[in-house]
Design a protein around this motif. Structure first.
Motif, PDB file in Angstrom:
ATOM      1  N   ASP A   1       4.218   4.954 -13.749  1.00 32.46           N
ATOM      2  CA  ASP A   1       2.878   5.442 -13.439  1.00 32.46           C
ATOM      3  C   ASP A   1       2.680   5.785 -11.959  1.00 32.46           C
ATOM      4  O   ASP A   1       1.561   5.969 -11.515  1.00 32.46           O
ATOM      5  CB  ASP A   1       1.826   4.396 -13.823  1.00 32.46           C
ATOM      6  CG  ASP A   1       1.580   4.371 -15.322  1.00 32.46           C
ATOM      7  OD1 ASP A   1       1.763   5.430 -15.955  1.00 32.46           O
ATOM      8  OD2 ASP A   1       1.229   3.311 -15.847  1.00 32.46           O
ATOM      9  N   GLY A   2       3.753   5.843 -11.195  1.00 28.86           N
ATOM     10  CA  GLY A   2       3.624   6.135  -9.775  1.00 28.86           C
ATOM     11  C   GLY A   2       3.185   7.568  -9.520  1.00 28.86           C
ATOM     12  O   GLY A   2       3.326   8.452 -10.376  1.00 28.86           O
ATOM     13  N   GLU A   3       2.649   7.807  -8.337  1.00 31.17           N
ATOM     14  CA  GLU A   3       2.171   9.130  -7.952  1.00 31.17           C
ATOM     15  C   GLU A   3       2.549   9.400  -6.498  1.00 31.17           C
ATOM     16  O   GLU A   3       2.606   8.481  -5.680  1.00 31.17           O
ATOM     17  CB  GLU A   3       0.643   9.216  -8.102  1.00 31.17           C
ATOM     18  CG  GLU A   3       0.148   8.981  -9.521  1.00 31.17           C
ATOM     19  CD  GLU A   3      -1.355   8.746  -9.570  1.00 31.17           C
ATOM     20  OE1 GLU A   3      -1.938   8.419  -8.509  1.00 31.17           O
ATOM     21  OE2 GLU A   3      -1.931   8.883 -10.649  1.00 31.17           O
ATOM     22  N   ILE A   4       2.779  10.672  -6.187  1.00 33.98           N
ATOM     23  CA  ILE A   4       3.005  11.102  -4.814  1.00 33.98           C
ATOM     24  C   ILE A   4       1.894  12.069  -4.441  1.00 33.98           C
ATOM     25  O   ILE A   4       1.614  13.023  -5.173  1.00 33.98           O
ATOM     26  CB  ILE A   4       4.375  11.797  -4.656  1.00 33.98           C
ATOM     27  CG1 ILE A   4       5.514  10.828  -4.992  1.00 33.98           C
ATOM     28  CG2 ILE A   4       4.550  12.336  -3.235  1.00 33.98           C
ATOM     29  CD1 ILE A   4       6.875  11.499  -5.044  1.00 33.98           C
ATOM     30  N   TYR A   5       1.259  11.818  -3.306  1.00 33.64           N
ATOM     31  CA  TYR A   5       0.210  12.691  -2.785  1.00 33.64           C
ATOM     32  C   TYR A   5       0.710  13.368  -1.516  1.00 33.64           C
ATOM     33  O   TYR A   5       1.299  12.719  -0.645  1.00 33.64           O
ATOM     34  CB  TYR A   5      -1.053  11.905  -2.458  1.00 33.64           C
ATOM     35  CG  TYR A   5      -1.861  11.484  -3.664  1.00 33.64           C
ATOM     36  CD1 TYR A   5      -2.982  12.207  -4.071  1.00 33.64           C
ATOM     37  CD2 TYR A   5      -1.507  10.366  -4.412  1.00 33.64           C
ATOM     38  CE1 TYR A   5      -3.729  11.822  -5.179  1.00 33.64           C
ATOM     39  CE2 TYR A   5      -2.241   9.974  -5.526  1.00 33.64           C
ATOM     40  CZ  TYR A   5      -3.347  10.701  -5.893  1.00 33.64           C
ATOM     41  OH  TYR A   5      -4.072  10.324  -6.996  1.00 33.64           O
ATOM     42  N   ILE A   6       0.448  14.671  -1.414  1.00 36.97           N
ATOM     43  CA  ILE A   6       0.803  15.433  -0.215  1.00 36.97           C
ATOM     44  C   ILE A   6      -0.448  16.165   0.250  1.00 36.97           C
ATOM     45  O   ILE A   6      -0.982  17.026  -0.461  1.00 36.97           O
ATOM     46  CB  ILE A   6       1.927  16.445  -0.507  1.00 36.97           C
ATOM     47  CG1 ILE A   6       3.163  15.724  -1.060  1.00 36.97           C
ATOM     48  CG2 ILE A   6       2.291  17.235   0.751  1.00 36.97           C
ATOM     49  CD1 ILE A   6       4.210  16.669  -1.621  1.00 36.97           C
ATOM     50  N   TYR A   7      -0.921  15.823   1.425  1.00 38.13           N
ATOM     51  CA  TYR A   7      -2.154  16.400   1.965  1.00 38.13           C
ATOM     52  C   TYR A   7      -1.858  17.498   2.984  1.00 38.13           C
ATOM     53  O   TYR A   7      -0.921  17.388   3.777  1.00 38.13           O
ATOM     54  CB  TYR A   7      -2.999  15.315   2.629  1.00 38.13           C
ATOM     55  CG  TYR A   7      -3.788  14.479   1.653  1.00 38.13           C
ATOM     56  CD1 TYR A   7      -5.117  14.760   1.372  1.00 38.13           C
ATOM     57  CD2 TYR A   7      -3.190  13.411   0.994  1.00 38.13           C
ATOM     58  CE1 TYR A   7      -5.842  13.996   0.467  1.00 38.13           C
ATOM     59  CE2 TYR A   7      -3.902  12.640   0.086  1.00 38.13           C
ATOM     60  CZ  TYR A   7      -5.230  12.937  -0.172  1.00 38.13           C
ATOM     61  OH  TYR A   7      -5.944  12.176  -1.069  1.00 38.13           O
ATOM     62  N   ARG A   8      -2.685  18.521   2.954  1.00 41.93           N
ATOM     63  CA  ARG A   8      -2.554  19.609   3.930  1.00 41.93           C
ATOM     64  C   ARG A   8      -2.874  19.114   5.328  1.00 41.93           C
ATOM     65  O   ARG A   8      -2.192  19.462   6.298  1.00 41.93           O
ATOM     66  CB  ARG A   8      -3.496  20.758   3.558  1.00 41.93           C
ATOM     67  CG  ARG A   8      -3.445  21.944   4.516  1.00 41.93           C
ATOM     68  CD  ARG A   8      -4.421  23.032   4.104  1.00 41.93           C
ATOM     69  NE  ARG A   8      -4.359  24.144   5.033  1.00 41.93           N
ATOM     70  CZ  ARG A   8      -5.022  24.199   6.178  1.00 41.93           C
ATOM     71  NH1 ARG A   8      -5.822  23.191   6.526  1.00 41.93           N
ATOM     72  NH2 ARG A   8      -4.918  25.243   6.984  1.00 41.93           N
ATOM     73  N   GLU A   9      -3.913  18.292   5.446  1.00 40.36           N
ATOM     74  CA  GLU A   9      -4.331  17.740   6.734  1.00 40.36           C
ATOM     75  C   GLU A   9      -4.029  16.245   6.774  1.00 40.36           C
ATOM     76  O   GLU A   9      -4.111  15.562   5.754  1.00 40.36           O
ATOM     77  CB  GLU A   9      -5.835  17.964   6.955  1.00 40.36           C
ATOM     78  CG  GLU A   9      -6.252  19.421   6.977  1.00 40.36           C
ATOM     79  CD  GLU A   9      -5.771  20.150   8.213  1.00 40.36           C
ATOM     80  OE1 GLU A   9      -5.390  19.469   9.191  1.00 40.36           O
ATOM     81  OE2 GLU A   9      -5.765  21.394   8.210  1.00 40.36           O
ATOM     82  N   PRO A  10      -3.696  15.704   7.940  1.00 39.01           N
ATOM     83  CA  PRO A  10      -3.458  14.257   8.055  1.00 39.01           C
ATOM     84  C   PRO A  10      -4.686  13.454   7.635  1.00 39.01           C
ATOM     85  O   PRO A  10      -5.819  13.809   7.970  1.00 39.01           O
ATOM     86  CB  PRO A  10      -3.158  14.078   9.553  1.00 39.01           C
ATOM     87  CG  PRO A  10      -2.701  15.419  10.021  1.00 39.01           C
ATOM     88  CD  PRO A  10      -3.472  16.416   9.215  1.00 39.01           C
ATOM     89  N   GLN A  11      -4.446  12.368   6.904  1.00 38.81           N
ATOM     90  CA  GLN A  11      -5.512  11.491   6.436  1.00 38.81           C
ATOM     91  C   GLN A  11      -5.508  10.203   7.261  1.00 38.81           C
ATOM     92  O   GLN A  11      -4.460   9.609   7.510  1.00 38.81           O
ATOM     93  CB  GLN A  11      -5.316  11.163   4.955  1.00 38.81           C
ATOM     94  CG  GLN A  11      -5.288  12.379   4.052  1.00 38.81           C
ATOM     95  CD  GLN A  11      -6.582  13.170   4.079  1.00 38.81           C
ATOM     96  OE1 GLN A  11      -7.651  12.647   3.722  1.00 38.81           O
ATOM     97  NE2 GLN A  11      -6.527  14.416   4.517  1.00 38.81           N
TER      98      GLN A  11
END
Length: 230
Positions: free
Chosen positions: A180-190
């Motif tokens: 159930d893992g997920e990878i998130y990739i954001y355009r801007e730094p969070q």
């Protein structure tokens, strides 16, 4: 006394107006061509939308070169079929991909299979991001490890090795052992308590904030082979 007319001035003025008008048309035509080189997909992906894309590409050969995804949660029951069809169209027509807002699940996988991949800003200042997870059976919710691993290898290949399999395979590394893992990739730094980051790995547990997931220091969309465009 009547004022003396100057025909050459009138002719010059008309010529100047004509040149300006032609310039405006040329600029407008360029922009129209640029805008219509994209096929925009908003919201959930379905078989009907894929069929419409295919029809547009077949009836307008050479016109479209980009698939643009906007605020898409992915697909429903036919997610695997939809992803396979999108992959065929992307490869056959060498389509670029763009994402605006959220692009999750099948949307993120299709985006990452593009010939080039670009994250664009939203108009309302909401973040643009990708969310990747394993392919699942729609009814049983069991992870299809075989198909997921095949897609992961294709994503790594499209990025010319910049998106490592070791990172992609972390979607299987959740605490419950159910993939159930997920990878998130954001355009801007969070912003997080440990600084600003753009790539996160979540363990499958419910999270209210992205800062509750594990940040991967040093990784950016660009380092993973994804363009960030204004």
């Amino acid at each position: 006394m009547h004022k003396q007319s100057h025909p050459w001035r009138v002719t010059f003025a008309e010529l100047l107006i004509l040149i300006i008008a032609c310039s405006i048309v040329a600029i407008k035509s360029y922009r129209v061509v640029n805008d219509f080189s994209r096929i925009s997909l908003q919201g959930e992906l379905n078989l009907n939308s894929v069929a419409q894309i295919q029809a547009a590409l077949v009836t307008n050969p050479g016109v479209f070169n980009t698939l643009q995804f906007e605020d898409s949660p992915g697909a429903g029951a036919a997610a695997t079929i939809i992803l396979e069809k999108l992959e065929i169209l992307i490869n056959r027509h060498q389509l670029r991909t763009e994402a605006i807002g959220s692009c999750a699940s099948a949307c993120a996988a299709a985006f990452l299979l593009g010939s080039t991949r670009s994250l664009l800003p939203t108009d309302d200042r909401k973040p643009t991001f990708l969310m990747i997870h394993a392919i699942r059976n729609h009814r049983t919710r069991e992870v299809n490890y075989g198909k997921t691993e095949v897609i992961n290898k294709k994503i790594a290949s499209k990025s010319l090795g910049k998106f490592p399999l070791s990172l992609l395979n972390r979607i299987f590394d959740d605490k419950k052992g159910t993939g159930d893992g997920e990878i998130y990739i954001y355009r801007e730094p969070q912003r997080t308590p440990k600084g600003k980051h753009q790539v996160f790995v979540c363990d499958g547990a419910p999270h209210r904030l992205i800062s509750e997931c594990e940040a991967v220091p040093g990784l950016t969309p660009e380092s993973l082979g994804i363009q960030v465009r204004p």
